[in-house]
Design an enzyme around this catalytic site. Structure first.
Site, mmCIF file in Angstrom:
data_model
loop_
_atom_site.group_PDB
_atom_site.id
_atom_site.type_symbol
_atom_site.label_atom_id
_atom_site.label_comp_id
_atom_site.label_asym_id
_atom_site.label_seq_id
_atom_site.Cartn_x
_atom_site.Cartn_y
_atom_site.Cartn_z
ATOM 1 N N PHE A 128 47.124 46.245 44.761
ATOM 2 C CA PHE A 128 48.277 45.998 43.777
ATOM 3 C C PHE A 128 47.600 46.088 42.265
ATOM 4 C CE2 PHE A 128 50.855 43.541 40.578
ATOM 5 C CZ PHE A 128 52.050 44.278 41.096
ATOM 6 N N ASP A 215 39.785 46.526 39.097
ATOM 7 C CA ASP A 215 40.540 45.914 38.800
ATOM 8 C C ASP A 215 40.387 44.266 38.780
ATOM 9 O OD1 ASP A 215 43.035 44.327 38.184
ATOM 10 O OD2 ASP A 215 44.251 45.993 39.243
ATOM 11 N N LYS A 244 45.907 38.493 32.505
ATOM 12 C CA LYS A 244 45.984 37.273 32.925
ATOM 13 C C LYS A 244 45.293 36.222 32.209
ATOM 14 C CE LYS A 244 47.598 38.556 37.772
ATOM 15 N NZ LYS A 244 48.998 37.719 37.879
HETATM 16 C C1 LIG Z 1 44.955 42.881 40.523
HETATM 17 C C2 LIG Z 1 46.201 42.948 39.580
HETATM 18 N N1 LIG Z 1 46.095 44.145 39.002
HETATM 19 C C3 LIG Z 1 47.272 44.156 37.997
HETATM 20 C C4 LIG Z 1 48.345 43.164 37.962
HETATM 21 C C5 LIG Z 1 49.399 43.462 36.940
HETATM 22 O O1 LIG Z 1 49.298 42.661 35.863
HETATM 23 P P1 LIG Z 1 50.500 42.446 34.759
HETATM 24 O O2 LIG Z 1 51.616 41.752 35.796
HETATM 25 O O3 LIG Z 1 49.997 41.600 33.715
HETATM 26 O O4 LIG Z 1 51.192 43.753 34.625
HETATM 27 C C6 LIG Z 1 48.207 42.072 38.682
HETATM 28 C C7 LIG Z 1 49.309 41.044 38.807
HETATM 29 O O5 LIG Z 1 49.381 40.237 39.661
HETATM 30 C C8 LIG Z 1 47.059 41.921 39.575
HETATM 31 O O6 LIG Z 1 46.824 40.972 40.383
#
Ligand SMILES: Cc1ncc(COP(=O)(O)O)c(C=O)c1O
Length: 390
Positions: A128, A215, A244
């Site tokens: 994700f 990520d 986050k």
């Molecule tokens: C690993 C990871 N990358 C990217 C995101 C996307 O972040 P945002 O919701 O701040 O765009 C998330 C959100 O849950 C995530 O868990």
């Protein structure tokens, strides 16, 4: 309930009015133990006095100027982030998806600068990375993608935790420029790869001049029991994305790069009106500084062990539990059947949890949680899961 909100969420009918530390209160005055932190955001808890003061002071001084000018708090935050992560440069965005967009653009530009016309990025099944067009295309979940075709091209997919699959892509695809991967897959259900997975990916990237892009939007900022999850593997990424918990609730994302990757962007190639504004950067600086000075990652490691042990013991006789796994305070209780109702059951009992991937209870409690609060959290969850399994 307003009829004027786009129906993008199926929110629970509970409305929180205020919070303090590990607790939230709803409009009826009921108290909840927050074991989710707004999905890994409020890692320093609610209403941290140091952060509140910093935000108040900044709000009464200067909220926003522009990246047309230099911004002191942006520079201070970039220095602190790079010092603590061993990286070289930072691009500031406003969310996780935007931080990943920056990483994807960076990888493509890096490829073009090396004469690769059709740069490809290796991404993983069940990953994700966000909800923008490029990041949902990089995401390995059809539910997230369905209805938004045509997807953005340029991604090659491999199963997670499968080094052979990535080696075979390396042998067959000369257009690859980078790997984008989560150190632990969060949304997929806290999937923890083999201890040497990142090291092996690092080796493949080095052999092929690929960028290793991690990520760490969910795993970073102390959550894993180290400041950044890749530090468990003793490797350095070329690019790392954060969001986050970086602002503990003030929106901010960061795409942090090192070495050759740090020299890819030049003026005009990327930008954001809000990205790196004084308010967000001062908040994030305060958060990171607090985390480092108070050894918050160590507490996450200790409390994660405590929580995992307590759950293993308390659920040992529950045959509906498939497995319990954790890295720091990123913890999953996988059930043998779908368990979305557990969220409501816990809510009734004043506990905030999340279920992801249909059958995985995901706990992301505040990293400041005390030993006594951790014991309380474990007992409440054990009671809920045992009640659910009856
Ligand atoms: C690993 C990871 N990358 C990217 C995101 C996307 O972040 P945002 O919701 O701040 O765009 C998330 C959100 O849950 C995530 O868990």
């Amino acid at each position: 309930m307003s009829d004027h909100l786009v129906k993008a969420y199926s929110s629970l009918p509970v409305n929180f009015t205020h919070g303090d530390g590990c607790y939230l209160w709803d409009s009826e005055g009921k108290q909840y133990l927050d074991a989710l932190c707004g999905i890994s955001v409020t890692s320093l808890g609610h209403n941290l006095p140091e952060l509140t003061t910093a935000i108040q002071q900044q709000a009464s001084t200067l909220l926003h100027t522009s990246n047309l000018y230099s911004i002191t708090w942006q520079q201070k935050l970039a220095d602190l982030l790079c010092d603590s992560a061993g990286m070289d440069r930072v691009f500031f965005a406003n969310s996780g998806a935007e931080a990943n967009e920056a990483a994807i653009k960076l990888a493509r530009l890096y490829g073009h600068q090396r004469g690769i016309d059709n740069p490809q990025i290796v991404v993983m099944q069940h990953a994700f990375h966000g909800r923008t067009m490029a990041t949902l295309s990089a995401t390995g979940n059809r539910k997230v993608q369905a209805g938004f075709e045509p997807l953005v091209a340029g991604f090659v997919r491999a199963p997670y935790n499968d080094i052979e699959a990535v080696s075979s892509i390396a042998a067959n695809n000369r257009q690859v420029v980078a790997v984008l991967v989560e150190p632990v897959q969060g949304e997929a259900g806290i999937v923890i790869p083999d201890a040497d997975y990142l090291q092996k990916l690092r080796e493949i990237c080095d052999q092929n001049h690929w960028l290793l892009m991690l990520d760490e939007v969910q795993t970073g900022m102390g959550r894993s029991g180290k400041l950044f999850a890749h530090q468990h593997a003793g490797i350095q990424p070329d690019v790392m994305t954060l969001a986050k918990a970086l602002g503990n609730g003030v929106p901010i994302g960061a795409c942090i790069c090192r070495g050759a990757a740090a020299e890819v962007f030049s003026p005009g190639k990327h930008g954001s009106t809000f990205g790196g504004n004084p308010l967000a950067c001062r908040a994030a600086y305060t958060v990171l500084d607090y985390m480092i000075k108070n050894n918050i990652a160590n507490n996450a490691a200790d409390r994660g062990e405590q929580l995992s042990t307590a759950l293993q013991q308390g659920l040992a006789n529950n045959i509906q539990v498939a497995s319990i796994r954790h890295m720091g305070l990123l913890l999953a209780v996988e059930m043998k059947q779908p368990c979305a109702q557990l969220v409501n059951l816990a809510l009734e009992q004043g506990l905030l949890i999340n279920v992801t991937a249909d059958n995985v209870v995901r706990l992301l409690p505040p990293l400041i949680i005390s030993e006594a609060q951790t014991a309380d959290l474990a007992q409440r969850l054990i009671d809920c899961i045992n009640q659910f399994s009856e």
